[in-house]
Design a protein around this motif. Structure first.
Motif, PDB file in Angstrom:
ATOM      1  N   MET A 133       0.858  -1.192   0.000  1.00  0.00           N
ATOM      2  CA  MET A 133       0.000   0.000   0.000  1.00  0.00           C
ATOM      3  C   MET A 133       0.892   1.239   0.000  1.00  0.00           C
ATOM      4  O   MET A 133       1.804   1.365   0.830  1.00  0.00           O
ATOM      5  CB  MET A 133      -0.884   0.023   1.247  1.00  0.00           C
ATOM      6  N   LEU A 134       0.609   2.146  -0.927  1.00  0.00           N
ATOM      7  CA  LEU A 134       1.434   3.344  -1.085  1.00  0.00           C
ATOM      8  C   LEU A 134       0.565   4.592  -0.927  1.00  0.00           C
ATOM      9  O   LEU A 134      -0.592   4.613  -1.364  1.00  0.00           O
ATOM     10  CB  LEU A 134       2.074   3.354  -2.477  1.00  0.00           C
ATOM     11  N   PHE A 135       1.158   5.627  -0.342  1.00  0.00           N
ATOM     12  CA  PHE A 135       0.398   6.850  -0.069  1.00  0.00           C
ATOM     13  C   PHE A 135       1.215   8.080  -0.402  1.00  0.00           C
ATOM     14  O   PHE A 135       2.445   8.022  -0.498  1.00  0.00           O
ATOM     15  CB  PHE A 135       0.011   6.893   1.416  1.00  0.00           C
ATOM     16  N   SER A 136       0.525   9.152  -0.538  1.00  0.00           N
ATOM     17  CA  SER A 136       1.094  10.501  -0.698  1.00  0.00           C
ATOM     18  C   SER A 136       2.198  10.499  -1.761  1.00  0.00           C
ATOM     19  O   SER A 136       1.979  10.028  -2.876  1.00  0.00           O
ATOM     20  CB  SER A 136       1.560  11.052   0.659  1.00  0.00           C
ATOM     21  N   ILE A 137       3.370  11.019  -1.432  1.00  0.00           N
ATOM     22  CA  ILE A 137       4.389  11.219  -2.470  1.00  0.00           C
ATOM     23  C   ILE A 137       4.843   9.896  -3.093  1.00  0.00           C
ATOM     24  O   ILE A 137       5.124   9.829  -4.293  1.00  0.00           O
ATOM     25  CB  ILE A 137       5.590  12.021  -1.901  1.00  0.00           C
ATOM     26  N   ARG A 156       3.021   7.153  -3.474  1.00  0.00           N
ATOM     27  CA  ARG A 156       1.954   6.759  -4.385  1.00  0.00           C
ATOM     28  C   ARG A 156       2.085   7.514  -5.709  1.00  0.00           C
ATOM     29  O   ARG A 156       1.945   6.929  -6.800  1.00  0.00           O
ATOM     30  CB  ARG A 156       0.588   7.035  -3.740  1.00  0.00           C
ATOM     31  N   GLU A 157       2.396   8.795  -5.620  1.00  0.00           N
ATOM     32  CA  GLU A 157       2.542   9.591  -6.844  1.00  0.00           C
ATOM     33  C   GLU A 157       3.748   9.149  -7.666  1.00  0.00           C
ATOM     34  O   GLU A 157       3.672   9.044  -8.890  1.00  0.00           O
ATOM     35  CB  GLU A 157       2.690  11.074  -6.496  1.00  0.00           C
ATOM     36  N   LYS A 158       4.873   8.914  -6.999  1.00  0.00           N
ATOM     37  CA  LYS A 158       6.098   8.518  -7.712  1.00  0.00           C
ATOM     38  C   LYS A 158       5.914   7.169  -8.410  1.00  0.00           C
ATOM     39  O   LYS A 158       6.417   6.952  -9.507  1.00  0.00           O
ATOM     40  CB  LYS A 158       7.288   8.420  -6.740  1.00  0.00           C
ATOM     41  N   HIS A 188      13.474   5.838  -9.271  1.00  0.00           N
ATOM     42  CA  HIS A 188      13.341   7.294  -9.099  1.00  0.00           C
ATOM     43  C   HIS A 188      12.717   7.639  -7.747  1.00  0.00           C
ATOM     44  O   HIS A 188      12.770   8.786  -7.310  1.00  0.00           O
ATOM     45  CB  HIS A 188      12.510   7.899 -10.236  1.00  0.00           C
ATOM     46  N   LEU A 193      13.264   8.283  -1.206  1.00  0.00           N
ATOM     47  CA  LEU A 193      12.268   8.129  -0.141  1.00  0.00           C
ATOM     48  C   LEU A 193      12.545   6.906   0.739  1.00  0.00           C
ATOM     49  O   LEU A 193      12.029   6.802   1.854  1.00  0.00           O
ATOM     50  CB  LEU A 193      10.863   8.003  -0.752  1.00  0.00           C
TER      51      LEU A 193
END
Lengths: 149, 82, 149, 82
Positions: free
Chosen positions: B7-11, B13-15, B44, B48
Protein backbone atom coordinates in the motif's frame (compact mmCIF):
# COMPACT_ATOMS: atom_id res chain seq x y z
CA UNK A 1 -16.79 8.02 6.54
CA UNK A 2 -15.17 5.37 8.69
CA UNK A 3 -15.49 5.28 12.42
CA UNK A 4 -14.51 3.38 15.52
CA UNK A 5 -16.80 4.18 18.40
CA UNK A 6 -17.66 3.12 21.91
CA UNK A 7 -19.57 4.93 24.67
CA UNK A 8 -16.34 6.65 25.77
CA UNK A 9 -14.29 6.91 22.60
CA UNK A 10 -15.21 8.27 19.19
CA UNK A 11 -12.73 8.04 16.30
CA UNK A 12 -13.68 9.27 12.90
CA UNK A 13 -12.12 9.82 9.47
CA UNK A 14 -14.41 11.60 7.06
CA UNK A 15 -14.57 13.80 3.97
CA UNK A 16 -17.34 15.83 5.56
CA UNK A 17 -16.68 19.07 7.46
CA UNK A 18 -16.08 18.43 11.15
CA UNK A 19 -19.18 18.99 13.29
CA UNK A 20 -17.76 20.65 16.39
CA UNK A 21 -21.13 20.75 18.14
CA UNK A 22 -21.61 17.00 17.79
CA UNK A 23 -18.11 16.32 19.13
CA UNK A 24 -18.61 18.65 22.08
CA UNK A 25 -21.93 17.00 22.89
CA UNK A 26 -20.19 13.64 22.89
CA UNK A 27 -17.57 14.94 25.34
CA UNK A 28 -20.03 16.28 27.92
CA UNK A 29 -20.40 13.82 30.78
CA UNK A 30 -21.12 14.18 34.52
CA UNK A 31 -17.94 12.21 35.19
CA UNK A 32 -15.77 15.05 33.91
CA UNK A 33 -15.19 18.61 35.05
CA UNK A 34 -12.63 19.64 32.46
CA UNK A 35 -12.50 19.23 28.70
CA UNK A 36 -9.63 20.25 26.51
CA UNK A 37 -10.02 20.38 22.76
CA UNK A 38 -7.46 20.93 20.05
CA UNK A 39 -8.62 21.95 16.58
CA UNK A 40 -6.21 22.26 13.66
CA UNK A 41 -7.33 24.62 10.90
CA UNK A 42 -5.97 25.52 7.47
CA UNK A 43 -3.75 28.59 7.86
CA UNK A 44 -3.26 30.95 4.94
CA UNK A 45 0.35 32.05 5.42
CA UNK A 46 3.46 30.05 6.29
CA UNK A 47 6.17 32.68 6.17
CA UNK A 48 5.82 34.30 2.75
CA UNK A 49 4.02 31.35 1.17
CA UNK A 50 0.31 31.61 0.72
CA UNK A 51 -1.77 28.45 0.92
CA UNK A 52 -4.90 27.94 -1.18
CA UNK A 53 -6.07 24.79 0.52
CA UNK A 54 -4.87 21.55 2.08
CA UNK A 55 -5.62 18.06 0.85
CA UNK A 56 -5.36 15.17 3.28
CA UNK A 57 -4.83 11.53 2.37
CA UNK A 58 -5.33 8.80 4.93
CA UNK A 59 -4.64 5.10 5.31
CA UNK A 60 -7.94 4.93 7.09
CA UNK A 61 -8.01 1.42 8.48
CA UNK A 62 -4.60 1.81 10.07
CA UNK A 63 -5.22 5.43 11.10
CA UNK A 64 -8.24 4.39 13.18
CA UNK A 65 -6.22 1.63 14.83
CA UNK A 66 -3.36 3.98 15.59
CA UNK A 67 -5.78 6.54 17.02
CA UNK A 68 -7.22 3.83 19.24
CA UNK A 69 -3.73 2.88 20.40
CA UNK A 70 -2.99 6.52 21.28
CA UNK A 71 -6.25 6.90 23.19
CA UNK A 72 -5.43 3.74 25.13
CA UNK A 73 -1.97 5.13 25.93
CA UNK A 74 -3.55 8.40 27.12
CA UNK A 75 -6.05 6.51 29.25
CA UNK A 76 -3.18 4.72 30.97
CA UNK A 77 -1.62 8.02 32.00
CA UNK A 78 -4.68 10.17 32.70
CA UNK A 79 -8.25 9.49 33.90
CA UNK A 80 -9.86 9.91 30.48
CA UNK A 81 -13.68 9.79 30.70
CA UNK A 82 -14.45 10.70 27.08
CA UNK A 83 -12.19 11.14 24.09
CA UNK A 84 -12.75 11.90 20.44
CA UNK A 85 -10.40 12.21 17.51
CA UNK A 86 -11.85 13.31 14.19
CA UNK A 87 -9.77 13.88 11.09
CA UNK A 88 -11.14 15.27 7.87
CA UNK A 89 -9.68 13.98 4.59
CA UNK A 90 -9.75 15.34 1.05
CA UNK A 91 -9.79 19.10 0.53
CA UNK A 92 -9.83 21.30 3.64
CA UNK A 93 -10.33 24.96 2.67
CA UNK A 94 -8.78 27.91 4.49
CA UNK A 95 -9.91 28.45 8.09
CA UNK A 96 -11.73 25.11 8.21
CA UNK A 97 -10.77 22.41 10.72
CA UNK A 98 -8.85 19.34 9.61
CA UNK A 99 -8.58 17.72 13.02
CA UNK A 100 -10.58 17.83 16.26
CA UNK A 101 -9.24 16.14 19.38
CA UNK A 102 -11.17 16.35 22.63
CA UNK A 103 -10.51 14.87 26.04
CA UNK A 104 -12.77 14.98 29.09
CA UNK A 105 -11.25 14.29 32.52
CA UNK A 106 -12.28 15.01 36.12
CA UNK A 107 -9.87 17.99 36.42
CA UNK A 108 -8.46 20.40 33.92
CA UNK A 109 -4.70 19.77 34.16
CA UNK A 110 -5.22 16.18 33.03
CA UNK A 111 -7.35 17.25 30.08
CA UNK A 112 -4.71 19.69 28.82
CA UNK A 113 -1.92 17.14 29.17
CA UNK A 114 -3.80 14.29 27.52
CA UNK A 115 -4.99 16.47 24.64
CA UNK A 116 -1.47 17.77 24.00
CA UNK A 117 -0.14 14.23 24.11
CA UNK A 118 -2.76 13.10 21.57
CA UNK A 119 -2.17 15.82 18.99
CA UNK A 120 1.61 15.53 19.30
CA UNK A 121 1.42 11.73 18.95
CA UNK A 122 -1.09 11.90 16.10
CA UNK A 123 1.27 14.12 14.14
CA UNK A 124 4.08 11.60 14.57
CA UNK A 125 2.28 8.26 14.35
CA UNK A 126 -1.04 8.29 12.54
CA UNK A 127 -0.81 7.56 8.79
CA UNK A 128 -2.30 10.75 7.38
CA UNK A 129 -0.57 13.00 4.86
CA UNK A 130 -1.03 16.66 4.09
CA UNK A 131 -0.64 18.12 0.62
CA UNK A 132 -0.32 21.89 0.62
CA UNK A 133 -1.44 23.81 -2.49
CA UNK A 134 0.09 27.27 -2.80
CA UNK A 135 -1.23 30.34 -4.64
CA UNK A 136 1.80 30.28 -6.98
CA UNK A 137 0.55 27.01 -8.47
CA UNK A 138 3.08 24.82 -6.68
CA UNK A 139 2.32 22.25 -4.04
CA UNK A 140 4.02 19.73 -1.80
CA UNK A 141 3.49 16.76 0.42
CA UNK A 142 4.47 18.38 3.67
CA UNK A 143 7.57 16.94 5.31
CA UNK A 144 8.16 14.31 2.62
CA UNK A 145 11.52 15.79 1.72
CA UNK A 146 10.74 15.72 -2.01
CA UNK A 147 8.89 17.95 -4.44
CA UNK A 148 5.58 16.56 -5.58
CA UNK A 149 4.89 15.52 -9.18
CA UNK B 1 5.31 -18.11 -2.06
CA UNK B 2 3.27 -15.48 -0.22
CA UNK B 3 1.13 -13.11 -2.25
CA UNK B 4 1.14 -9.73 -0.54
CA UNK B 5 -0.23 -6.29 -1.25
CA UNK B 6 1.90 -3.17 -0.93
CA UNK B 7 0.00 0.00 0.00
CA UNK B 8 1.43 3.34 -1.08
CA UNK B 9 0.40 6.85 -0.07
CA UNK B 10 1.09 10.50 -0.70
CA UNK B 11 4.39 11.22 -2.47
CA UNK B 12 5.34 7.56 -2.84
CA UNK B 13 1.95 6.76 -4.39
CA UNK B 14 2.54 9.59 -6.84
CA UNK B 15 6.10 8.52 -7.71
CA UNK B 16 5.03 4.92 -8.30
CA UNK B 17 1.80 5.96 -10.02
CA UNK B 18 -0.38 3.58 -8.01
CA UNK B 19 -1.70 3.22 -4.50
CA UNK B 20 -1.53 -0.54 -4.45
CA UNK B 21 0.97 -3.09 -5.84
CA UNK B 22 0.46 -6.87 -5.73
CA UNK B 23 3.61 -8.93 -5.25
CA UNK B 24 4.43 -12.66 -5.12
CA UNK B 25 7.44 -13.18 -2.89
CA UNK B 26 9.67 -16.19 -2.23
CA UNK B 27 8.96 -18.24 0.90
CA UNK B 28 10.51 -16.70 3.99
CA UNK B 29 10.43 -13.21 2.52
CA UNK B 30 10.30 -10.32 4.98
CA UNK B 31 8.57 -6.95 4.91
CA UNK B 32 11.95 -5.41 4.14
CA UNK B 33 12.29 -7.71 1.11
CA UNK B 34 8.94 -6.51 -0.21
CA UNK B 35 10.03 -2.90 0.16
CA UNK B 36 13.31 -3.70 -1.65
CA UNK B 37 11.40 -5.14 -4.59
CA UNK B 38 9.31 -2.00 -4.90
CA UNK B 39 12.24 0.41 -4.80
CA UNK B 40 14.21 -1.79 -7.19
CA UNK B 41 11.42 -1.45 -9.73
CA UNK B 42 10.95 2.29 -9.07
CA UNK B 43 14.45 3.67 -8.73
CA UNK B 44 13.34 7.29 -9.10
CA UNK B 45 11.59 6.89 -5.76
CA UNK B 46 14.85 5.77 -4.10
CA UNK B 47 15.41 9.01 -2.11
CA UNK B 48 12.27 8.13 -0.14
CA UNK B 49 13.58 4.70 0.86
CA UNK B 50 15.30 5.81 4.04
CA UNK B 51 12.25 7.75 5.23
CA UNK B 52 9.81 4.88 4.94
CA UNK B 53 8.36 3.12 7.99
CA UNK B 54 6.77 -0.24 7.39
CA UNK B 55 3.39 -1.40 8.62
CA UNK B 56 2.13 -4.97 8.26
CA UNK B 57 -1.62 -5.46 8.50
CA UNK B 58 -2.15 -1.97 9.86
CA UNK B 59 0.51 -2.09 12.56
CA UNK B 60 3.97 -0.61 12.48
CA UNK B 61 6.42 -3.47 12.04
CA UNK B 62 10.07 -4.19 11.67
CA UNK B 63 11.63 -4.88 8.26
CA UNK B 64 12.51 -8.36 9.54
CA UNK B 65 8.83 -9.24 9.96
CA UNK B 66 8.22 -12.43 7.99
CA UNK B 67 5.32 -12.18 5.57
CA UNK B 68 2.42 -14.56 5.11
CA UNK B 69 0.01 -15.01 2.27
CA UNK B 70 -2.50 -12.18 2.16
CA UNK B 71 -0.49 -9.74 4.23
CA UNK B 72 -0.91 -6.04 3.58
CA UNK B 73 2.38 -4.13 3.72
CA UNK B 74 2.11 -0.35 3.91
CA UNK B 75 5.01 1.97 3.14
CA UNK B 76 4.54 4.93 5.44
CA UNK B 77 6.46 8.01 4.35
CA UNK B 78 6.73 10.71 7.04
CA UNK B 79 3.21 11.45 8.21
CA UNK B 80 1.86 14.98 8.38
CA UNK B 81 -1.70 14.80 9.67
CA UNK B 82 -3.19 17.22 12.12
CA UNK C 1 -26.74 38.32 28.41
CA UNK C 2 -23.92 40.84 28.50
CA UNK C 3 -21.10 40.86 26.04
CA UNK C 4 -17.92 42.62 25.03
CA UNK C 5 -17.03 41.86 21.45
CA UNK C 6 -14.65 42.89 18.70
CA UNK C 7 -13.69 41.10 15.46
CA UNK C 8 -10.99 39.17 17.36
CA UNK C 9 -12.33 38.88 20.90
CA UNK C 10 -15.68 37.68 22.15
CA UNK C 11 -16.52 37.84 25.85
CA UNK C 12 -19.88 36.76 27.09
CA UNK C 13 -21.72 36.22 30.37
CA UNK C 14 -25.12 34.64 29.93
CA UNK C 15 -27.80 32.55 31.57
CA UNK C 16 -28.29 30.61 28.36
CA UNK C 17 -26.55 27.30 27.68
CA UNK C 18 -23.19 27.79 25.95
CA UNK C 19 -23.38 27.36 22.19
CA UNK C 20 -20.13 25.54 21.42
CA UNK C 21 -20.73 25.56 17.67
CA UNK C 22 -21.09 29.35 17.59
CA UNK C 23 -17.91 29.79 19.62
CA UNK C 24 -15.94 27.41 17.40
CA UNK C 25 -17.19 29.23 14.29
CA UNK C 26 -15.97 32.48 15.78
CA UNK C 27 -12.52 30.97 16.39
CA UNK C 28 -11.98 29.69 12.85
CA UNK C 29 -9.76 32.09 10.91
CA UNK C 30 -7.22 31.67 8.10
CA UNK C 31 -4.68 33.45 10.30
CA UNK C 32 -4.57 30.53 12.72
CA UNK C 33 -3.52 26.91 12.41
CA UNK C 34 -4.13 25.81 15.98
CA UNK C 35 -7.05 26.32 18.33
CA UNK C 36 -7.15 25.19 21.92
CA UNK C 37 -10.40 25.18 23.84
CA UNK C 38 -11.09 24.57 27.49
CA UNK C 39 -14.61 23.72 28.61
CA UNK C 40 -15.53 23.37 32.26
CA UNK C 41 -18.53 21.15 32.96
CA UNK C 42 -20.52 20.26 36.05
CA UNK C 43 -19.08 17.06 37.51
CA UNK C 44 -21.28 14.76 39.57
CA UNK C 45 -18.78 13.47 42.15
CA UNK C 46 -16.14 15.26 44.20
CA UNK C 47 -14.76 12.50 46.36
CA UNK C 48 -17.80 10.98 48.06
CA UNK C 49 -19.96 14.08 47.67
CA UNK C 50 -22.55 14.04 44.94
CA UNK C 51 -23.45 17.30 43.25
CA UNK C 52 -26.97 18.05 41.99
CA UNK C 53 -26.13 21.23 40.14
CA UNK C 54 -23.97 24.33 40.26
CA UNK C 55 -25.22 27.89 40.49
CA UNK C 56 -22.95 30.69 39.33
CA UNK C 57 -23.18 34.31 40.39
CA UNK C 58 -21.27 37.00 38.54
CA UNK C 59 -20.34 40.65 38.98
CA UNK C 60 -20.88 40.95 35.27
CA UNK C 61 -19.61 44.41 34.48
CA UNK C 62 -16.33 43.78 36.25
CA UNK C 63 -16.07 40.19 35.04
CA UNK C 64 -16.15 41.32 31.42
CA UNK C 65 -13.48 43.92 32.12
CA UNK C 66 -11.30 41.38 33.90
CA UNK C 67 -11.72 38.93 31.04
CA UNK C 68 -10.65 41.65 28.62
CA UNK C 69 -7.60 42.38 30.77
CA UNK C 70 -6.66 38.68 30.75
CA UNK C 71 -7.08 38.42 26.99
CA UNK C 72 -4.85 41.47 26.56
CA UNK C 73 -2.24 39.88 28.83
CA UNK C 74 -2.40 36.67 26.77
CA UNK C 75 -2.06 38.65 23.53
CA UNK C 76 1.12 40.23 24.86
CA UNK C 77 2.69 36.81 25.41
CA UNK C 78 1.31 34.82 22.48
CA UNK C 79 0.18 35.67 18.94
CA UNK C 80 -3.54 35.42 19.66
CA UNK C 81 -5.63 35.75 16.46
CA UNK C 82 -9.03 34.99 17.98
CA UNK C 83 -10.11 34.51 21.56
CA UNK C 84 -13.41 33.88 23.25
CA UNK C 85 -14.39 33.51 26.89
CA UNK C 86 -17.97 32.59 27.67
CA UNK C 87 -19.26 32.00 31.19
CA UNK C 88 -22.72 30.77 31.97
CA UNK C 89 -24.42 32.07 35.13
CA UNK C 90 -27.36 30.81 37.13
CA UNK C 91 -28.00 27.09 37.30
CA UNK C 92 -25.66 24.81 35.36
CA UNK C 93 -26.94 21.21 35.45
CA UNK C 94 -24.74 18.12 35.52
CA UNK C 95 -22.55 17.55 32.45
CA UNK C 96 -23.34 20.98 31.01
CA UNK C 97 -20.62 23.55 30.36
CA UNK C 98 -20.18 26.54 32.66
CA UNK C 99 -17.20 28.04 30.87
CA UNK C 100 -15.80 27.95 27.34
CA UNK C 101 -12.41 29.47 26.60
CA UNK C 102 -10.98 29.28 23.09
CA UNK C 103 -7.76 30.63 21.64
CA UNK C 104 -6.66 30.56 18.00
CA UNK C 105 -2.97 31.07 17.19
CA UNK C 106 -0.73 30.30 14.21
CA UNK C 107 0.79 27.20 15.86
CA UNK C 108 -0.51 24.78 18.43
CA UNK C 109 1.94 25.20 21.32
CA UNK C 110 0.92 28.85 21.69
CA UNK C 111 -2.77 27.98 21.71
CA UNK C 112 -2.35 25.43 24.51
CA UNK C 113 -0.26 27.81 26.60
CA UNK C 114 -2.54 30.80 26.14
CA UNK C 115 -5.69 28.77 26.87
CA UNK C 116 -4.18 27.30 30.01
CA UNK C 117 -3.11 30.75 31.13
CA UNK C 118 -6.63 32.09 30.57
CA UNK C 119 -8.51 29.42 32.51
CA UNK C 120 -5.99 29.50 35.37
CA UNK C 121 -6.18 33.30 35.53
CA UNK C 122 -9.96 33.35 35.22
CA UNK C 123 -10.26 31.05 38.21
CA UNK C 124 -8.10 33.42 40.26
CA UNK C 125 -9.17 36.85 39.05
CA UNK C 126 -12.60 37.04 37.46
CA UNK C 127 -15.41 37.87 39.92
CA UNK C 128 -17.60 34.81 39.47
CA UNK C 129 -18.73 32.55 42.29
CA UNK C 130 -19.81 28.96 42.28
CA UNK C 131 -22.44 27.56 44.63
CA UNK C 132 -22.46 23.78 44.78
CA UNK C 133 -25.72 22.01 45.68
CA UNK C 134 -25.27 18.48 47.00
CA UNK C 135 -27.68 15.56 46.95
CA UNK C 136 -27.76 15.49 50.78
CA UNK C 137 -29.52 18.88 50.74
CA UNK C 138 -26.48 20.89 51.76
CA UNK C 139 -24.65 23.41 49.67
CA UNK C 140 -21.70 25.77 49.75
CA UNK C 141 -20.08 28.71 48.10
CA UNK C 142 -16.97 26.92 46.89
CA UNK C 143 -13.72 28.16 48.43
CA UNK C 144 -15.39 30.80 50.60
CA UNK C 145 -14.23 29.16 53.79
CA UNK C 146 -17.70 29.40 55.37
CA UNK C 147 -20.86 27.38 55.27
CA UNK C 148 -23.68 28.96 53.33
CA UNK C 149 -26.93 30.12 54.92
CA UNK D 1 -19.05 63.49 51.94
CA UNK D 2 -18.93 60.92 49.13
CA UNK D 3 -21.96 58.73 48.57
CA UNK D 4 -20.77 55.30 47.48
CA UNK D 5 -22.36 51.98 46.72
CA UNK D 6 -21.02 48.73 48.16
CA UNK D 7 -21.55 45.64 46.00
CA UNK D 8 -21.77 42.24 47.70
CA UNK D 9 -21.76 38.77 46.17
CA UNK D 10 -22.04 35.10 47.01
CA UNK D 11 -21.56 34.25 50.68
CA UNK D 12 -21.09 37.87 51.76
CA UNK D 13 -24.30 38.90 49.99
CA UNK D 14 -26.08 36.10 51.85
CA UNK D 15 -24.60 37.00 55.25
CA UNK D 16 -25.50 40.66 54.83
CA UNK D 17 -28.84 39.85 53.24
CA UNK D 18 -28.43 42.31 50.37
CA UNK D 19 -26.35 42.65 47.23
CA UNK D 20 -26.01 46.39 47.43
CA UNK D 21 -25.49 48.85 50.32
CA UNK D 22 -25.50 52.64 49.97
CA UNK D 23 -23.12 54.52 52.26
CA UNK D 24 -22.33 58.16 52.94
CA UNK D 25 -18.72 58.47 54.06
CA UNK D 26 -16.68 61.34 55.53
CA UNK D 27 -14.50 63.32 53.13
CA UNK D 28 -11.18 61.62 52.50
CA UNK D 29 -12.60 58.16 53.21
CA UNK D 30 -10.86 55.22 51.56
CA UNK D 31 -12.15 51.97 50.12
CA UNK D 32 -10.83 50.26 53.25
CA UNK D 33 -12.92 52.62 55.40
CA UNK D 34 -16.04 51.66 53.46
CA UNK D 35 -15.31 47.98 54.03
CA UNK D 36 -14.75 48.64 57.76
CA UNK D 37 -18.16 50.27 58.02
CA UNK D 38 -19.83 47.26 56.43
CA UNK D 39 -18.16 44.69 58.67
CA UNK D 40 -18.77 46.84 61.74
CA UNK D 41 -22.50 46.73 60.98
CA UNK D 42 -22.47 43.01 60.12
CA UNK D 43 -20.19 41.43 62.68
CA UNK D 44 -21.34 37.87 61.95
CA UNK D 45 -19.66 38.29 58.54
CA UNK D 46 -16.34 39.16 60.17
CA UNK D 47 -14.60 35.84 59.38
CA UNK D 48 -14.83 36.84 55.70
CA UNK D 49 -13.07 40.16 56.24
CA UNK D 50 -9.54 38.87 55.69
CA UNK D 51 -10.52 37.06 52.49
CA UNK D 52 -12.04 40.08 50.77
CA UNK D 53 -10.37 41.83 47.86
CA UNK D 54 -11.62 45.29 47.03
CA UNK D 55 -12.57 46.59 43.61
CA UNK D 56 -13.40 50.21 42.92
CA UNK D 57 -15.41 50.94 39.78
CA UNK D 58 -14.84 47.42 38.44
CA UNK D 59 -11.07 47.31 38.97
CA UNK D 60 -9.17 45.66 41.76
CA UNK D 61 -7.89 48.39 44.05
CA UNK D 62 -5.99 48.92 47.23
CA UNK D 63 -7.73 49.61 50.54
CA UNK D 64 -6.03 53.01 50.57
CA UNK D 65 -7.82 54.08 47.39
CA UNK D 66 -9.59 57.36 48.17
CA UNK D 67 -13.26 57.34 47.26
CA UNK D 68 -15.22 59.90 45.30
CA UNK D 69 -18.89 60.56 45.08
CA UNK D 70 -20.64 57.89 43.02
CA UNK D 71 -17.91 55.26 43.34
CA UNK D 72 -18.89 51.61 43.29
CA UNK D 73 -16.93 49.52 45.78
CA UNK D 74 -17.15 45.75 45.37
CA UNK D 75 -16.17 43.29 48.08
CA UNK D 76 -14.77 40.31 46.26
CA UNK D 77 -14.69 37.15 48.36
CA UNK D 78 -12.51 34.37 46.90
CA UNK D 79 -13.71 33.80 43.36
CA UNK D 80 -14.56 30.33 42.07
CA UNK D 81 -15.62 30.66 38.46
CA UNK D 82 -14.67 28.26 35.71
Amino acid sequence: MQALTSPEVRLLVSKEPIDAAAECAFLYTPEAGGIDIFIGTTRRFTGERETVELVYECYTEMALREMRRLVDAAAEQWPVKRCCIVHRVGVVPLAEPSVFIGVATPHRAEAFEACRFLIDSLKREVPIWKYERYTDGSGEWVGSGMQAG
Amino acid sequence: MPDVRLMLFSILREKVGRGCVELRLPDGATAGDAVDVLFHEHQHAAPLRSHVRIAVNCEYADGTCQLRDGDEVALITPVSGG
